[in-house]
Design a protein around this motif. Structure first.
Motif, PDB file in Angstrom:
ATOM      1  N   LEU A  29      48.401  -0.703  17.698  1.00  0.00           N
ATOM      2  CA  LEU A  29      47.870   0.628  17.959  1.00  0.00           C
ATOM      3  C   LEU A  29      46.572   0.865  17.192  1.00  0.00           C
ATOM      4  O   LEU A  29      45.663   1.539  17.688  1.00  0.00           O
ATOM      5  CB  LEU A  29      48.909   1.687  17.577  1.00  0.00           C
ATOM      6  CG  LEU A  29      50.143   1.782  18.486  1.00  0.00           C
ATOM      7  CD1 LEU A  29      51.108   2.834  17.958  1.00  0.00           C
ATOM      8  CD2 LEU A  29      49.745   2.099  19.912  1.00  0.00           C
ATOM      9  N   GLY A  30      46.474   0.317  15.979  1.00  0.00           N
ATOM     10  CA  GLY A  30      45.241   0.453  15.220  1.00  0.00           C
ATOM     11  C   GLY A  30      44.059  -0.178  15.931  1.00  0.00           C
ATOM     12  O   GLY A  30      42.954   0.373  15.952  1.00  0.00           O
ATOM     13  N   VAL A  31      44.291  -1.343  16.536  1.00  0.00           N
ATOM     14  CA  VAL A  31      43.226  -2.040  17.266  1.00  0.00           C
ATOM     15  C   VAL A  31      42.918  -1.338  18.575  1.00  0.00           C
ATOM     16  O   VAL A  31      41.759  -1.076  18.910  1.00  0.00           O
ATOM     17  CB  VAL A  31      43.639  -3.506  17.523  1.00  0.00           C
ATOM     18  CG1 VAL A  31      42.631  -4.195  18.427  1.00  0.00           C
ATOM     19  CG2 VAL A  31      43.782  -4.258  16.205  1.00  0.00           C
ATOM     20  N   ARG A  32      43.969  -1.006  19.348  1.00  0.00           N
ATOM     21  CA  ARG A  32      43.761  -0.415  20.667  1.00  0.00           C
ATOM     22  C   ARG A  32      43.226   1.012  20.594  1.00  0.00           C
ATOM     23  O   ARG A  32      42.514   1.463  21.499  1.00  0.00           O
ATOM     24  CB  ARG A  32      45.071  -0.434  21.454  1.00  0.00           C
ATOM     25  CG  ARG A  32      45.503  -1.827  21.870  1.00  0.00           C
ATOM     26  CD  ARG A  32      44.482  -2.443  22.835  1.00  0.00           C
ATOM     27  NE  ARG A  32      44.905  -3.754  23.280  1.00  0.00           N
ATOM     28  CZ  ARG A  32      45.734  -3.971  24.301  1.00  0.00           C
ATOM     29  NH1 ARG A  32      46.224  -2.962  24.978  1.00  0.00           N
ATOM     30  NH2 ARG A  32      46.070  -5.208  24.625  1.00  0.00           N
ATOM     31  N   PHE A 218      50.713  -0.184   6.032  1.00  0.00           N
ATOM     32  CA  PHE A 218      51.490  -0.333   7.254  1.00  0.00           C
ATOM     33  C   PHE A 218      50.830   0.364   8.443  1.00  0.00           C
ATOM     34  O   PHE A 218      50.976  -0.084   9.580  1.00  0.00           O
ATOM     35  CB  PHE A 218      52.901   0.226   7.044  1.00  0.00           C
ATOM     36  CG  PHE A 218      53.865  -0.143   8.131  1.00  0.00           C
ATOM     37  CD1 PHE A 218      54.361  -1.434   8.224  1.00  0.00           C
ATOM     38  CD2 PHE A 218      54.274   0.789   9.074  1.00  0.00           C
ATOM     39  CE1 PHE A 218      55.255  -1.792   9.235  1.00  0.00           C
ATOM     40  CE2 PHE A 218      55.169   0.449  10.078  1.00  0.00           C
ATOM     41  CZ  PHE A 218      55.658  -0.843  10.161  1.00  0.00           C
ATOM     42  N   GLY A 219      50.123   1.454   8.186  1.00  0.00           N
ATOM     43  CA  GLY A 219      49.574   2.227   9.286  1.00  0.00           C
ATOM     44  C   GLY A 219      48.079   2.115   9.488  1.00  0.00           C
ATOM     45  O   GLY A 219      47.599   2.081  10.629  1.00  0.00           O
ATOM     46  N   MET A 220      47.310   2.064   8.387  1.00  0.00           N
ATOM     47  CA  MET A 220      45.858   2.175   8.502  1.00  0.00           C
ATOM     48  C   MET A 220      45.110   0.876   8.261  1.00  0.00           C
ATOM     49  O   MET A 220      43.888   0.831   8.428  1.00  0.00           O
ATOM     50  CB  MET A 220      45.350   3.232   7.518  1.00  0.00           C
ATOM     51  CG  MET A 220      45.817   4.642   7.817  1.00  0.00           C
ATOM     52  SD  MET A 220      45.241   5.284   9.406  1.00  0.00           S
ATOM     53  CE  MET A 220      43.489   5.534   9.053  1.00  0.00           C
ATOM     54  N   ALA A 221      45.801  -0.205   7.869  1.00  0.00           N
ATOM     55  CA  ALA A 221      45.096  -1.466   7.588  1.00  0.00           C
ATOM     56  C   ALA A 221      44.384  -1.990   8.832  1.00  0.00           C
ATOM     57  O   ALA A 221      43.228  -2.428   8.765  1.00  0.00           O
ATOM     58  CB  ALA A 221      46.072  -2.514   7.057  1.00  0.00           C
ATOM     59  N   ALA A 222      45.066  -1.956   9.974  1.00  0.00           N
ATOM     60  CA  ALA A 222      44.442  -2.436  11.206  1.00  0.00           C
ATOM     61  C   ALA A 222      43.299  -1.521  11.652  1.00  0.00           C
ATOM     62  O   ALA A 222      42.302  -1.988  12.221  1.00  0.00           O
ATOM     63  CB  ALA A 222      45.484  -2.552  12.313  1.00  0.00           C
ATOM     64  N   VAL A 223      43.441  -0.223  11.379  1.00  0.00           N
ATOM     65  CA  VAL A 223      42.356   0.712  11.705  1.00  0.00           C
ATOM     66  C   VAL A 223      41.121   0.386  10.862  1.00  0.00           C
ATOM     67  O   VAL A 223      39.993   0.323  11.378  1.00  0.00           O
ATOM     68  CB  VAL A 223      42.810   2.172  11.462  1.00  0.00           C
ATOM     69  CG1 VAL A 223      41.654   3.137  11.714  1.00  0.00           C
ATOM     70  CG2 VAL A 223      44.001   2.517  12.353  1.00  0.00           C
ATOM     71  N   THR A 226      39.505  -2.896  12.066  1.00  0.00           N
ATOM     72  CA  THR A 226      38.773  -2.714  13.319  1.00  0.00           C
ATOM     73  C   THR A 226      37.447  -2.014  13.071  1.00  0.00           C
ATOM     74  O   THR A 226      36.401  -2.416  13.599  1.00  0.00           O
ATOM     75  CB  THR A 226      39.618  -1.907  14.313  1.00  0.00           C
ATOM     76  OG1 THR A 226      40.876  -2.563  14.513  1.00  0.00           O
ATOM     77  CG2 THR A 226      38.910  -1.791  15.660  1.00  0.00           C
ATOM     78  N   GLU A 227      37.482  -0.949  12.257  1.00  0.00           N
ATOM     79  CA  GLU A 227      36.248  -0.219  11.942  1.00  0.00           C
ATOM     80  C   GLU A 227      35.269  -1.089  11.166  1.00  0.00           C
ATOM     81  O   GLU A 227      34.050  -0.917  11.272  1.00  0.00           O
ATOM     82  CB  GLU A 227      36.589   1.031  11.135  1.00  0.00           C
ATOM     83  CG  GLU A 227      37.398   2.073  11.879  1.00  0.00           C
ATOM     84  CD  GLU A 227      36.610   2.715  13.009  1.00  0.00           C
ATOM     85  OE1 GLU A 227      35.381   2.885  12.859  1.00  0.00           O
ATOM     86  OE2 GLU A 227      37.226   3.039  14.046  1.00  0.00           O
ATOM     87  N   PRO A 351      34.483   2.650   6.523  1.00  0.00           N
ATOM     88  CA  PRO A 351      35.622   1.754   6.252  1.00  0.00           C
ATOM     89  C   PRO A 351      35.955   1.554   4.779  1.00  0.00           C
ATOM     90  O   PRO A 351      37.137   1.480   4.434  1.00  0.00           O
ATOM     91  CB  PRO A 351      35.190   0.447   6.925  1.00  0.00           C
ATOM     92  CG  PRO A 351      34.294   0.875   8.030  1.00  0.00           C
ATOM     93  CD  PRO A 351      33.544   2.066   7.508  1.00  0.00           C
ATOM     94  N   PRO A 352      34.956   1.462   3.849  1.00  0.00           N
ATOM     95  CA  PRO A 352      35.325   1.264   2.437  1.00  0.00           C
ATOM     96  C   PRO A 352      36.226   2.355   1.869  1.00  0.00           C
ATOM     97  O   PRO A 352      36.904   2.148   0.854  1.00  0.00           O
ATOM     98  CB  PRO A 352      33.965   1.243   1.716  1.00  0.00           C
ATOM     99  CG  PRO A 352      32.994   0.786   2.757  1.00  0.00           C
ATOM    100  CD  PRO A 352      33.484   1.403   4.029  1.00  0.00           C
TER     101      PRO A 352
END
Length: 415
Positions: A29-32, A218-223, A226-227, A351-352
């Motif tokens: 979901l973070g990627v999509r 768990f929730g925001m690492a992929a976000v 991606t950013e 992102p940082p």
């Protein structure tokens, strides 16, 4: 450990498949979401919704089980998980995804409670510690394995949502077909948060802060990834690094914690995690960032178990069952807030901001641990209880199992 694997393999296999499905949907979901044009703030709300559902279920599911039984609750919630996973690509709107994540959080907590009840029912006093360890390893391996599925080609846009749905559906078979009897589910009078804070201020404050740190992983690492412009393969490795670090550091830190003042160890481990996050803010190399993620995960995940063990050191054995719900609630509140705050910080700083907030949270924990060391003497090492590995995603049942193990080990030491 081999005995636990041999006698409980259907349950452990089912939990492994569940964690693969759950670990994949969070990263996917973070990627999509980014590909669909969702803002960082919108994705933060989406990710936070999972932990709101999880927290709500931790209070509601036990009552549901008492009314209709484990099997019905398990089957019903599992069906909702499979349906929700399929609907994400069909309805690509932030509001729909928030609702979907809320449902997933509620349902995953419910199936964890049910499966962990069966697992605890198969454990004896002699195998409870090994059962906890096997369960923690299976959970972590499931999340790590899930990240590898991100690189599966998905031309239609649906395949990667179908995979976790299928895995979750398959996971029910070994659990429901196992011969374990359905365990009883008893209610316990809860200790108030005020009472728990009086017992261990460091435990309660630390667990709240770690709830936010874990939710970020768990929730925001992929976000974040991606950013930051990472490719799918790089995102997969980056997210997995948090849990690889947790897997390798859980037992060394647990061994040390049974032999030293736990407050000092909590302070040192939190400081190391904060240092890893600070380095990641300044790093330009992808592999340095991955290494920092492993350090953060290797520090933050065991810290939860350390804080639980430290809190238990100040509780009487008869109060531990009543106290088990408090840390879960505090951790859940922190987990709900974590993605929301990180999303806002990333919106402002880019992102940082992901690592900036993690660093701030772990610095705050370091400072508070140092302050608490000046407020009262540490309990004698020989009077402290055993460290039990518990992930921040633990359900009420997993927490109660850890408390039972702590009590049993304490009684053995007294004898």
């Amino acid at each position: 450990m081999l005995y636990v694997m041999r006698t409980s393999w259907p349950l452990l296999l089912g939990m492994l498949l569940l964690m693969v499905g759950n670990g994949l949907q969070g990263s996917l979901l973070g990627v999509r979401g980014s590909a669909a044009g969702f803002s960082t703030t919108a994705m933060a709300v989406v990710m936070s919704a999972y932990f709101a559902g999880f927290l709500f279920a931790s209070r509601m599911v036990p009552e549901m089980i008492r009314r209709v039984g484990h099997v019905r609750v398990f089957a019903a919630l599992g069906s909702f998980i499979s349906a929700a996973l399929i609907l994400f690509p069909a309805v690509q709107h932030p509001a729909a995804w928030v609702l979907g994540r809320l449902v997933l959080g509620f349902c995953f907590c419910g199936v964890y409670v049910t499966a962990e009840s069966w697992l605890n029912n198969t454990a004896t006093n002699e195998t409870r510690g090994q059962t906890l360890s096997a369960y923690m390893i299976v959970q972590t391996l499931g999340i790590i394995a899930a990240q590898a599925l991100l690189i599966v080609p998905d031309m239609s846009g649906f395949l990667l949502f179908v995979i976790p749905s299928v895995l979750v559906s398959i996971s029910f078979a070994p659990i429901l077909l196992s011969i374990s009897p359905t365990p009883a589910f008893e209610s316990t009078k809860r200790m108030t948060l005020r009472e728990l804070y009086g017992v261990s201020p460091l435990g309660m404050v630390g667990i709240f802060l770690l709830g936010s740190v874990f939710a970020a992983q768990f929730g925001m690492a992929a976000v974040y990834a991606t950013e930051a412009g990472m490719r799918l393969g790089q995102i997969s490795i980056f997210v997995a690094a948090f849990y690889v670090g947790a897997l390798f550091m859980q037992y060394p830190l647990g061994w040390i914690s049974d032999r030293v003042d736990r407050r000092g160890l909590i302070m040192i481990v939190a400081a190391l995690g904060a240092a890893g996050a600070i380095v990641a803010v300044m790093a330009e190399s992808y592999w340095v960032i991955v290494g920092c993620a492993a350090v953060i995960g290797g520090c933050s995940n065991p810290l939860y178990s350390l804080l639980i063990a430290y809190t238990n050191d100040f509780l009487e054995s008869e109060d531990m069952a009543a106290a088990s719900a408090g840390p879960l609630f505090i951790n859940g509140v922190g987990a709900i807030a974590g993605p929301l705050v990180i999303g806002w910080v990333m919106q402002v700083m880019g992102p940082p901001g992901f690592f900036v907030l993690i660093a701030a949270l772990l610095v705050a924990l370091t400072a508070y641990a140092a302050y608490r060391m000046t407020q009262r003497p540490a309990p004698a090492v020989e009077t402290t209880g055993a460290y039990a590995p518990v992930l921040p995603s633990a359900s009420p049942v997993a927490m109660e199992v850890a408390q039972e193990y702590f009590i049993e080990r304490s009684e053995e030491d007294e004898e």
